[in-house]
Write a protein that holds these residues in place. Structure first.
Motif, mmCIF file in Angstrom:
data_model
loop_
_atom_site.group_PDB
_atom_site.id
_atom_site.type_symbol
_atom_site.label_atom_id
_atom_site.label_comp_id
_atom_site.label_asym_id
_atom_site.label_seq_id
_atom_site.Cartn_x
_atom_site.Cartn_y
_atom_site.Cartn_z
ATOM 1 N N LYS A 3 -27.363 -12.768 12.463
ATOM 2 C CA LYS A 3 -27.371 -12.117 13.743
ATOM 3 C C LYS A 3 -26.748 -12.121 14.633
ATOM 4 N N THR A 4 -26.381 -13.669 14.503
ATOM 5 C CA THR A 4 -25.161 -14.425 15.898
ATOM 6 C C THR A 4 -24.142 -13.956 14.985
ATOM 7 N N ARG A 5 -23.711 -12.782 14.574
ATOM 8 C CA ARG A 5 -21.685 -12.410 14.562
ATOM 9 C C ARG A 5 -22.481 -11.073 14.625
ATOM 10 N N ALA A 6 -23.276 -10.732 14.186
ATOM 11 C CA ALA A 6 -23.862 -9.577 14.691
ATOM 12 C C ALA A 6 -24.141 -9.199 15.983
ATOM 13 N N TYR A 7 -24.612 -10.386 16.546
ATOM 14 C CA TYR A 7 -23.996 -10.081 17.802
ATOM 15 C C TYR A 7 -23.059 -9.384 18.725
ATOM 16 N N GLU A 8 -22.434 -10.726 18.066
ATOM 17 C CA GLU A 8 -20.900 -10.220 18.830
ATOM 18 C C GLU A 8 -19.917 -9.927 18.796
ATOM 19 N N ALA A 9 -20.501 -9.618 17.671
ATOM 20 C CA ALA A 9 -19.050 -7.644 17.004
ATOM 21 C C ALA A 9 -20.265 -6.234 18.477
ATOM 22 N N LEU A 10 -20.710 -6.238 18.651
ATOM 23 C CA LEU A 10 -21.932 -6.074 19.363
ATOM 24 C C LEU A 10 -20.915 -5.715 20.813
ATOM 25 N N ARG A 11 -21.758 -6.586 21.282
ATOM 26 C CA ARG A 11 -20.848 -7.342 22.493
ATOM 27 C C ARG A 11 -19.278 -7.007 22.997
ATOM 28 N N GLY A 12 -18.304 -7.460 21.570
ATOM 29 C CA GLY A 12 -17.099 -7.474 21.858
ATOM 30 C C GLY A 12 -17.050 -6.205 21.407
ATOM 31 N N GLY A 13 -17.518 -5.596 21.420
ATOM 32 C CA GLY A 13 -16.962 -3.613 21.296
ATOM 33 C C GLY A 13 -16.247 -2.877 19.763
ATOM 34 N N GLU A 14 -16.475 -4.862 19.236
ATOM 35 C CA GLU A 14 -15.573 -4.204 17.432
ATOM 36 C C GLU A 14 -16.264 -2.481 17.272
ATOM 37 N N ASP A 15 -15.043 -1.968 15.924
ATOM 38 C CA ASP A 15 -14.921 -0.710 15.208
ATOM 39 C C ASP A 15 -15.728 -1.888 14.423
ATOM 40 N N LEU A 16 -16.655 -1.182 14.771
ATOM 41 C CA LEU A 16 -17.820 -1.334 13.585
ATOM 42 C C LEU A 16 -18.119 -0.111 11.502
ATOM 43 N N GLY A 17 -17.374 0.752 12.262
ATOM 44 C CA GLY A 17 -17.642 2.062 11.474
ATOM 45 C C GLY A 17 -18.431 2.905 11.206
ATOM 46 N N PHE A 18 -19.185 2.989 12.403
ATOM 47 C CA PHE A 18 -20.870 3.504 12.501
ATOM 48 C C PHE A 18 -21.015 3.663 14.280
ATOM 49 N N ARG A 19 -21.669 4.951 14.879
ATOM 50 C CA ARG A 19 -21.904 4.421 15.573
ATOM 51 C C ARG A 19 -23.020 3.418 16.207
ATOM 52 N N VAL A 20 -22.772 3.435 17.358
ATOM 53 C CA VAL A 20 -23.856 2.484 18.177
ATOM 54 C C VAL A 20 -23.836 3.049 19.791
ATOM 55 N N LEU A 21 -25.765 3.441 19.170
ATOM 56 C CA LEU A 21 -25.847 4.371 21.039
ATOM 57 C C LEU A 21 -26.787 3.013 21.778
ATOM 58 N N LYS A 22 -26.654 3.713 22.712
ATOM 59 C CA LYS A 22 -27.568 2.610 24.202
ATOM 60 C C LYS A 22 -28.908 3.383 24.514
ATOM 61 N N LEU A 23 -30.468 3.486 23.747
ATOM 62 C CA LEU A 23 -31.266 3.317 24.141
ATOM 63 C C LEU A 23 -31.846 2.946 25.043
ATOM 64 N N GLY A 24 -31.794 2.790 26.428
ATOM 65 C CA GLY A 24 -32.198 1.583 27.663
ATOM 66 C C GLY A 24 -32.096 0.561 27.319
ATOM 67 N N ARG A 25 -32.729 -0.350 26.819
ATOM 68 C CA ARG A 25 -32.073 -1.831 26.456
ATOM 69 C C ARG A 25 -31.765 -1.695 25.142
#
Length: 89
Positions: free
Chosen positions: A32-54
């Protein structure tokens, strides 16, 4: 079933979207920690990430594609032949 084991069936059972942290963990095999870091860092994850509210979510189809699993087509419903076609009553 262990919470850390992401199987194809478990991912498909989530429906059309899944939590982005879980998506990162399933595709990249990290915690989980590494996953949060990847999301916060804007890394190219190979799939879309969408923000729905918070919340950050990912289309399940994108995760399946990133894992090399094709989306299964919906089964065809039984259709009666039209009047005048072979097999029509």
């Amino acid at each position: 079933m262990s919470e850390d084991v992401w199987t194809e069936e478990r991912i498909r059972a989530l429906g059309v979207r899944m939590d982005a942290v879980d998506a990162v963990r399933a595709v990249h095999g990290c915690g989980k920690t590494r996953a949060y870091e990847a999301l916060r860092g804007g890394e190219d994850l190979g799939f879309r990430v969408l923000k729905l509210g918070r919340r950050y979510v990912t289309p399940t189809a994108d995760v399946l594609r990133a894992l090399g699993l094709e989306q299964q087509p919906a089964p065809f419903a039984a259709v009666r032949p039209l009047r005048g076609e072979p097999g029509a009553a």
